[in-house]
Design an enzyme around this catalytic site. Structure first.
Site, short mmCIF file in Angstrom:
data_model
loop_
_atom_site.label_atom_id
_atom_site.label_comp_id
_atom_site.label_asym_id
_atom_site.label_seq_id
_atom_site.Cartn_x
_atom_site.Cartn_y
_atom_site.Cartn_z
N HIS A 139 -106.31 0.65 -54.99
CA HIS A 139 -105.16 0.03 -55.74
C HIS A 139 -103.83 0.54 -55.17
O HIS A 139 -103.02 0.17 -55.89
CB HIS A 139 -105.22 0.24 -57.17
CG HIS A 139 -106.85 0.14 -57.64
ND1 HIS A 139 -107.08 -0.93 -58.58
CD2 HIS A 139 -107.66 1.04 -57.82
CE1 HIS A 139 -108.43 -0.92 -58.79
NE2 HIS A 139 -108.79 0.50 -58.48
N SER A 157 -83.87 -6.03 -34.37
CA SER A 157 -83.43 -7.01 -35.33
C SER A 157 -82.09 -7.71 -34.56
O SER A 157 -81.40 -6.74 -33.93
CB SER A 157 -83.07 -6.57 -36.59
OG SER A 157 -82.01 -7.34 -37.23
N LYS A 160 -83.14 -1.34 -36.87
CA LYS A 160 -84.29 -1.52 -37.27
C LYS A 160 -85.42 -1.64 -35.90
O LYS A 160 -84.97 -1.99 -34.90
CB LYS A 160 -84.26 -3.19 -37.63
CG LYS A 160 -83.53 -3.10 -39.14
CD LYS A 160 -84.20 -4.34 -40.06
CE LYS A 160 -85.54 -3.97 -40.57
NZ LYS A 160 -86.11 -4.98 -41.10
N GLU A 199 -97.51 -7.86 -37.82
CA GLU A 199 -97.21 -8.83 -38.54
C GLU A 199 -98.02 -10.08 -38.01
O GLU A 199 -98.49 -11.15 -38.80
CB GLU A 199 -95.73 -8.94 -38.73
CG GLU A 199 -95.18 -7.75 -39.58
CD GLU A 199 -93.69 -7.88 -39.52
OE1 GLU A 199 -93.18 -8.66 -40.58
OE2 GLU A 199 -93.01 -7.36 -38.67
#
Ligand code: ARG
Length: 478
Positions: A166, A287, A293, A300
């Site tokens: 969880h 980025s 970043k 992804e």
């Protein structure tokens, strides 16, 4: 009245009973050559086998057979070297393409090869051959990917991880154990791919358009020549069955789903909140606005590809739903989604292997997470169990201690023994030795457990299975 141009003379495959050539737009609409040209090597192999079969039943003389085989070789050669030949061909499909090319080379003899056979069985045969090879190609890439995971498990051996369910801290495990957990899913993918391959391994050739071949061709010999291990049992089923393609796409969807779950773990673990893993620069991007970043784009995108691969399965299932038996032209819609899903599956296995290969772990962060005292709560309950208390009561007592500590905003691990004894007299001074990360890890000493010795065994087991699969694939047994 339709004023659009007609595709005059476009198809000699079936024009005899028509007054009008097909509408140009419709001809383009129904063409499959732009994508089924990918089946050309299989079509040519099937054509060679069929030439042999026609010779055996006396339709081609041996000299005609030889001319046909030579022409097929020449077509294969030209197709390899001259891509514009295929790009510019007006052929309706790959079967038409070969026939046109044969006639161009052999004159009327070129038409003879299409005796007693149908494109319905040809496309079913070509597509099965494609799927058989495709499943093996994906499997080989999965093996390399699992090997990269086994390497990661090995080089991080001994590093603990706050195991979660969880997404909540649950129990310490080894980071290697977590990595190996993912390999199990990919081994299952190998099994599914192998099963899909054997589903495809049945030769429809000799089924005709739907009722079987009107000449006594040796179907077993045809199957054998083309590398199939068996022949289809019913001609009507053989031309309309695409279960093998659905099985293959299901296997690919499973692979994509499994990669997406690994991707999610890595995306989370690479975030500042966790800081457990450092993704390789080679598989990350920056980025354009935020200079600091480093984004986990590889993972992804790997996660994102699941949508279209799974969609290919759904697309085929919807195409199949409610189709009348035998061949229907709808079935032509089977190929594009499957080809695309296959290409994506090969790509995601390769990229995932590369990204795993360059991944480093932050041992300090992993250790800090795993040292969370809450993770030892089960261990503490087991301490009471070993002293005779039923687990349910032990669970209750430790739960109460944790709650009390939370209220007091302190760690239950720093509670003095005297206070712990007020919850249970079974607590003794040896508690401190038992309640350590090391003993928690070592205690899960069962096959499949996270005890270091078991995990070392599991890494060796993983490598052994990789070798077995590699050997089986090389022998064509998977
Ligand atoms: N291009 C067709 C396909 O991919 C080949 C079979 C066509 N058969 C037919 N009777 N129109 O399914």
């Amino acid at each position: 009245m339709n004023q659009r141009p007609k595709a005059a003379g476009a198809s000699k495959l079936w024009g005899g009973r028509f007054d009008q050539p097909p509408d140009e737009l419709f001809y383009e609409f129904q063409r499959s050559f732009p994508f089924d040209r990918r089946l050309l090597p299989y079509e040519l192999a099937v054509d060679r086998a069929w030439a042999h079969a026609l010779e055996t039943v006396g339709i081609l003389t041996s000299s005609e057979t030889q001319q046909t085989l030579d022409a097929l070789d020449a077509i294969a050669e030209r197709a390899d070297s001259d891509h514009s030949w295929l790009d510019l061909s007006p052929a309706e499909d790959v079967h038409h393409f070969v026939e046109m090319a044969l006639v161009e080379r052999l004159g009327p003899l070129g038409y003879k090869l299409h005796t007693a056979r149908s494109r319905n069985e040809l496309v079913a045969t070509d597509f099965r051959m494609f799927v058989k090879d495709a499943a093996q190609e994906v499997s080989r890439n999965i093996l390399a990917f699992i090997a990269a995971l086994a390497d990661l498990a090995e080089r991080t051996m001994g590093v603990p991880l706050a195991g979660m369910t969880h997404l909540q801290h649950a129990q310490p495990v080894l980071f290697s154990h977590f990595v190996l957990a993912h390999t199990e899913a990919f081994f299952r993918d190998l099994e599914r791919l192998s099963a899909a391959r054997s589903r495809a391994d049945s030769c429809p050739l000799g089924s005709g358009a739907l009722g079987g071949c009107a000449f006594p061709v040796d179907r077993e010999a045809l199957a054998k020549e083309l590398g199939f291990s068996r022949i289809s049992a019913n001609s009507l089923d053989a031309v309309g069955d695409r279960d093998f393609a659905a099985d293959y796409l299901y296997a690919l969807a499973g692979l994509a789903t499994h990669i997406s779950r690994l991707a999610e773990d890595f995306v989370l673990f690479a975030s500042q909140e966790f800081g457990y893993v450092l993704l390789p620069d080679e598989y990350s991007t920056g980025s354009s606005l935020l200079p600091q970043k480093k984004n986990p784009d590889a993972w992804e995108l790997l996660r994102g590809k699941t949508g279209r691969i799974t969609a290919a399965l759904i697309s085929l299932l919807i195409t199949l739903k409610g189709l009348p038996s035998s061949y229907q032209r709808d079935l032509q819609e089977d190929k594009e989604p499957l080809f695309a899903a296959h290409d994506q599956a090969v790509a995601i296995a390769q990229i995932a292997a590369g990204a795993v290969g360059g991944t480093r772990v932050n041992e300090a962060r992993l250790l800090a997470g795993a040292e969370d005292s809450a993770l030892l709560a089960t261990q503490a309950a087991h301490y009471l169990v070993r002293r005779g208390l039923p687990f349910r009561q032990a669970h209750e007592i430790i739960g109460t201690i944790v709650r009390e500590a939370e209220r007091a905003r302190e760690s239950w691990r720093s509670m003095p023994l005297s206070k712990l004894k007020s919850f249970s007299p079974l607590f003794e001074s040896d508690l401190g030795q038992v309640l350590t990360l090391e003993s928690a890890l070592a205690s899960c000493d069962v096959p499949g457990g996270t005890a270091p010795a078991r995990v070392r065994e599991a890494i060796a087991g993983c490598r052994a299975r990789l070798e077995q699969w590699t050997a089986q694939l090389a022998k064509g047994e998977a």
